[in-house]
Design an enzyme around this catalytic site. Structure first.
Site, PDB file in Angstrom:
ATOM      1  N   MET A   1      18.977   1.200 -58.804  1.00  0.00           N
ATOM      2  CA  MET A   1      18.118   0.041 -58.681  1.00  0.00           C
ATOM      3  C   MET A   1      18.995  -1.160 -58.487  1.00  0.00           C
ATOM      4  O   MET A   1      19.953  -1.303 -59.233  1.00  0.00           O
ATOM      5  CB  MET A   1      17.272  -0.006 -59.919  1.00  0.00           C
ATOM      6  CG  MET A   1      16.473  -1.192 -60.422  1.00  0.00           C
ATOM      7  SD  MET A   1      16.241  -2.636 -59.534  1.00  0.00           S
ATOM      8  CE  MET A   1      16.455  -3.812 -60.811  1.00  0.00           C
ATOM      9  N   PRO A   2      18.802  -1.995 -57.582  1.00  0.00           N
ATOM     10  CA  PRO A   2      17.870  -1.970 -56.455  1.00  0.00           C
ATOM     11  C   PRO A   2      18.480  -1.325 -55.201  1.00  0.00           C
ATOM     12  O   PRO A   2      19.688  -1.226 -55.063  1.00  0.00           O
ATOM     13  CB  PRO A   2      17.577  -3.447 -56.212  1.00  0.00           C
ATOM     14  CG  PRO A   2      18.749  -4.176 -56.748  1.00  0.00           C
ATOM     15  CD  PRO A   2      19.355  -3.313 -57.814  1.00  0.00           C
ATOM     16  N   HIS A   3      17.581  -0.931 -54.315  1.00  0.00           N
ATOM     17  CA  HIS A   3      17.961  -0.313 -53.044  1.00  0.00           C
ATOM     18  C   HIS A   3      17.465  -1.207 -51.917  1.00  0.00           C
ATOM     19  O   HIS A   3      16.318  -1.649 -51.939  1.00  0.00           O
ATOM     20  CB  HIS A   3      17.345   1.081 -52.916  1.00  0.00           C
ATOM     21  CG  HIS A   3      17.560   1.689 -51.570  1.00  0.00           C
ATOM     22  ND1 HIS A   3      18.803   2.112 -51.146  1.00  0.00           N
ATOM     23  CD2 HIS A   3      16.707   1.924 -50.550  1.00  0.00           C
ATOM     24  CE1 HIS A   3      18.692   2.599 -49.918  1.00  0.00           C
ATOM     25  NE2 HIS A   3      17.440   2.486 -49.541  1.00  0.00           N
ATOM     26  N   ILE A  29      22.399  -9.571 -54.182  1.00  0.00           N
ATOM     27  CA  ILE A  29      21.505  -8.796 -55.049  1.00  0.00           C
ATOM     28  C   ILE A  29      21.977  -8.808 -56.498  1.00  0.00           C
ATOM     29  O   ILE A  29      21.171  -8.959 -57.417  1.00  0.00           O
ATOM     30  CB  ILE A  29      21.364  -7.353 -54.512  1.00  0.00           C
ATOM     31  CG1 ILE A  29      20.644  -7.361 -53.159  1.00  0.00           C
ATOM     32  CG2 ILE A  29      20.641  -6.455 -55.507  1.00  0.00           C
ATOM     33  CD1 ILE A  29      19.257  -7.977 -53.175  1.00  0.00           C
ATOM     34  N   SER A  41      22.372  -0.056 -53.807  1.00  0.00           N
ATOM     35  CA  SER A  41      22.593   0.802 -52.637  1.00  0.00           C
ATOM     36  C   SER A  41      21.988   0.109 -51.419  1.00  0.00           C
ATOM     37  O   SER A  41      21.006  -0.631 -51.534  1.00  0.00           O
ATOM     38  CB  SER A  41      21.977   2.188 -52.835  1.00  0.00           C
ATOM     39  OG  SER A  41      20.601   2.100 -53.121  1.00  0.00           O
TER      40      SER A  41
END
Length: 74
Positions: A1-3, A29, A41
Site C-alpha cells: 500500500m499504496p500502488h 507518495i 509500488s
C-alpha cells in the site's frame, strides 16, 4: 500500500527514465501518505490510443469521476 498504476499511450522509456519516474512518484507518495518507500509500488500500463476511450477514458475517467483528484481537459 499504496500502488500506482499509470495508464498511458505507448512510450519507450529507458531504464534510467523509468527509475527517475519511480523515484519521483515514490517521493510524492511517501510524503502524502506517510509510508515508507518500501510500501510503494508503481506500474506502467501502455494503452494504445485507438482503444483509450473505451478502455480508460470511459470506464475510469467519466465512469468514476468521484475517484479523480485531477480531471483531464481533453
Amino acid at each position: 500500500m499504496p500502488h500506482i498504476n499509470i495508464k498511458h499511450f505507448p512510450k519507450d522509456f529507458t531504464g534510467e527514465e523509468r527509475e527517475r519516474l519511480a523515484e519521483s512518484l515514490t517521493d510524492v507518495i511517501t510524503r502524502h501518505f506517510g509510508v515508507s518507500e518500501d510500501a510503494v509500488s508503481v506500474a506502467l500500463e501502455p494503452v494504445e490510443q485507438a482503444v483509450w476511450n473505451e478502455t480508460v477514458h470511459g470506464p475510469e475517467i467519466t465512469g468514476r469521476p468521484h475517484l479523480l483528484i485531477k480531471h483531464p481537459n481533453y
